[in-house]
Scaffold this motif. Structure first.
Motif, short mmCIF file in Angstrom:
data_model
loop_
_atom_site.label_atom_id
_atom_site.label_comp_id
_atom_site.label_asym_id
_atom_site.label_seq_id
_atom_site.Cartn_x
_atom_site.Cartn_y
_atom_site.Cartn_z
N PHE A 278 29.12 34.55 34.97
CA PHE A 278 30.31 34.05 34.29
C PHE A 278 31.16 35.16 33.67
CE2 PHE A 278 27.04 33.98 31.00
CZ PHE A 278 27.67 34.61 29.94
N GLY A 279 30.56 36.35 33.50
CA GLY A 279 31.29 37.46 32.90
C GLY A 279 32.10 38.27 33.89
N ASP A 280 31.99 37.96 35.17
CA ASP A 280 32.72 38.72 36.18
C ASP A 280 33.16 37.75 37.28
OD1 ASP A 280 33.83 40.58 37.84
OD2 ASP A 280 32.04 41.82 38.05
N LEU A 281 34.32 37.14 37.09
CA LEU A 281 34.82 36.12 38.00
C LEU A 281 36.00 36.58 38.84
CD1 LEU A 281 34.52 32.99 35.70
CD2 LEU A 281 33.00 33.66 37.56
N GLY A 282 36.50 37.79 38.58
CA GLY A 282 37.57 38.33 39.40
C GLY A 282 38.75 37.39 39.51
N ALA A 283 39.15 37.09 40.74
CA ALA A 283 40.32 36.26 41.00
C ALA A 283 40.00 34.77 41.03
CB ALA A 283 40.96 36.67 42.33
N LEU A 284 38.76 34.38 40.78
CA LEU A 284 38.41 32.96 40.77
C LEU A 284 39.05 32.27 39.57
CD1 LEU A 284 34.61 33.18 41.69
CD2 LEU A 284 36.49 32.48 43.20
N GLN A 285 39.60 31.09 39.78
CA GLN A 285 40.26 30.36 38.70
C GLN A 285 39.28 29.71 37.73
OE1 GLN A 285 43.31 28.46 41.77
NE2 GLN A 285 43.76 27.77 39.71
N GLN A 286 38.11 29.35 38.24
CA GLN A 286 37.10 28.70 37.41
C GLN A 286 35.74 29.31 37.70
OE1 GLN A 286 37.11 24.46 38.19
NE2 GLN A 286 39.33 24.26 37.91
#
Length: 497
Positions: A278-286
């Motif tokens: 959850f601390g590294d989601l890049g370009a993911l919206q959720q």
């Protein structure tokens, strides 16, 4: 994702000391046993009869043919008569798949009125199986031993359970885990030696930048997303809870895109398990929630915060339970909070989002709620409560010099009261023998807060898998005491160093 067309070979041992008539009877008896076992409906995979083995050459040939047959997941051996153990050495040395020693005999009862020496010579499994068992033990070969008459339901059930463990052993070397980003910073239990895991278990664990998989999500067409959202809406309860319907649907559509994109990535690159952080989601919206839950339901393994060990174990246990009639489910799980009221003790299990709906009982709904972690928009997730009944929770940990599999028998229960403000899927269980002893034992053994959990596997099956992998297994069950557990951990430290 989980259906496997494996078969098991049935090999009967004998020798030519007692003549051709005896060998003909041996062959006929073993054929009948195989036929009846296949007809029982208890075994999850087909048994394949093989001609009687009477010498070094035939035994060695059979084991090497089993090694080379991709459909063969293991060999069941039985000594109908006396079979000289040295004849088995070369074949056993070269054999590389799961092995079951079925210690049985064709007849169930001694034929008191007619028994003679011819019958004794022909039907001496009590003799032959001990000779065979001696050499397997002397050679240090891991195998399962099951004792009893082949028609017994208890024997057939244990054979069925061993077959599922054997599938786990075979499929372990086919597990590939993709790590999206890395482990959660400063967390110990999600770390581990990935090279040693590949040596021990055959697992491949590879890392990818999060935006490489996010590109697959971005490329999903609007039409594909809409079609999957319609499937969601037809299958699950929609729990708006005051949210605007259009806005709710848009959040759900984000998870649909993640599910499709992630699955395309996994299929294209041949991965069967995935971890996110959850601390590294890049370009993911959720944060992937509903998407991961659906992928687990399809048979993929998952671990939170980069926990690749648990992801691989979830995948392994999904395979071991594949096709099981009346299966109750297998999932990634996490210990969250206790109920310490006397007589009602237990652990509330959940995760931020990612609990597999195969374990659900009753309706499954979709909620869109704020998540304090992940720094992204409110993710959609499936919410439900789990089934009740006995289950196993396992934790594979890296102790630095070896792996240990901790296996805890638990009893899943209903919570006393509803939890209307908790927007995640949950389970509630009491570890055996009780919460105090179970939790203390888990902590002494070094167990993690993540588990691979299943209603459909037994502690014995998971222990058999650990034995086949040549790693330590620690059982926490109804017989556990702290004194004995501490001694066991001390002995294991010597045995597995």
């Amino acid at each position: 994702m989980t259906e496997k067309n494996y078969k098991f070979w049935f090999a009967t041992g004998s020798q030519d000391l007692y003549g051709e008539e005896c060998l003909a009877n041996v062959a006929e008896h073993s054929k009948i046993i195989v036929e009846k076992l296949n007809e029982s409906g208890v075994l999850p995979f087909e048994l394949v009869w093989k001609p009687t083995l009477i010498d070094n050459a035939s035994i060695r040939q059979l084991f090497n043919e089993a090694n080379g047959d991709e459909e063969c997941a293991g060999v069941v051996t039985w000594m109908h008569t006396f079979s000289p153990a040295k004849s088995w050495i070369l074949g056993l040395q070269e054999y590389r798949k799961p092995l079951l020693h079925l210690h049985t005999q064709f007849n169930q009862e001694i034929p008191y009125d007619t028994i003679d020496m011819d019958f004794m010579n022909e039907n001496q499994s009590a003799h032959g199986d001990r000779e065979y068992g001696h050499i397997v033990t002397r050679m240090g070969i891991e195998r399962k031993v099951i004792v009893g008459h082949w028609s017994s339901e208890a024997v057939q059930k244990r054979m069925a359970e061993w077959m599922r463990t054997a599938i786990g052993i075979m499929e372990s070397s086919h597990i590939r885990v993709v790590r999206v980003a890395d482990n959660m910073r400063n967390v110990a239990v999600t770390e581990g030696d990935k090279v040693e895991a590949q040596i021990k278990f055959g697992w491949e664990i590879d890392a990818y930048p999060v935006n490489e998989i996010a590109d697959y999500v971005k490329d999903v067409s609007a039409g594909d997303v809409d079609a999957l959202v319609e499937e969601y809406y037809s299958r699950y309860e929609i729990l708006l809870e005051g949210r605007d319907e259009k806005e709710f649907r848009r959040h759900v559509a984000v998870q649909a895109g993640i599910e499709i994109g992630f699955e395309r990535f996994l299929k294209e690159k041949n991965y069967q398990a995935i971890v996110t952080h959850f601390g590294d989601l890049g370009a993911l919206q959720q944060l992937p929630g509903l998407a991961i839950q659906r992928l687990m339901e399809k048979g993929y393994g998952f671990g939170g915060e980069g926990d690749w060990k648990t992801a691989a174990m979830v995948r392994l246990m999904k395979i071991m339970t594949s096709g099981m009639k009346d299966a109750k489910g297998t999932s990634f799980m996490e210990d969250y909070t206790y109920n310490l009221v006397p007589g009602k003790e237990g652990i509330l299990q959940a995760h931020m989002l990612e609990v597999c709906p195969t374990i659900s009982e009753g309706p499954v709904g979709i909620k869109v709620c704020q998540l304090s972690m992940g720094d992204r928009e409110d993710p959609a997730r499936l919410v439900f409560t789990s089934k009740t009944g006995p289950a196993v929770a396992t934790s594979l940990i890296d102790l630095g010099n070896r792996f240990r599999l901790i296996i805890n028998e638990v009893d899943c229960k209903k919570v006393e009261k509803p939890m209307p403000k908790l927007p995640v899927a949950t389970a509630f269980w009491t570890p055996r023998p009780n919460l105090a002893t179970g939790a203390e034992s888990w902590i002494l053994a070094g167990g993690a807060h993540h588990t691979a959990f299943s209603y459909d596997l037994t502690a014995e099956q998971m222990g058999d898998w650990a034995a086949a992998m040549d790693i330590e297994a620690v059982y926490i069950d109804g017989e556990t005491t702290i004194r004995n557990l501490k001694n066991e951990l001390r002995w294991n430290a010597v045995a597995f160093r």
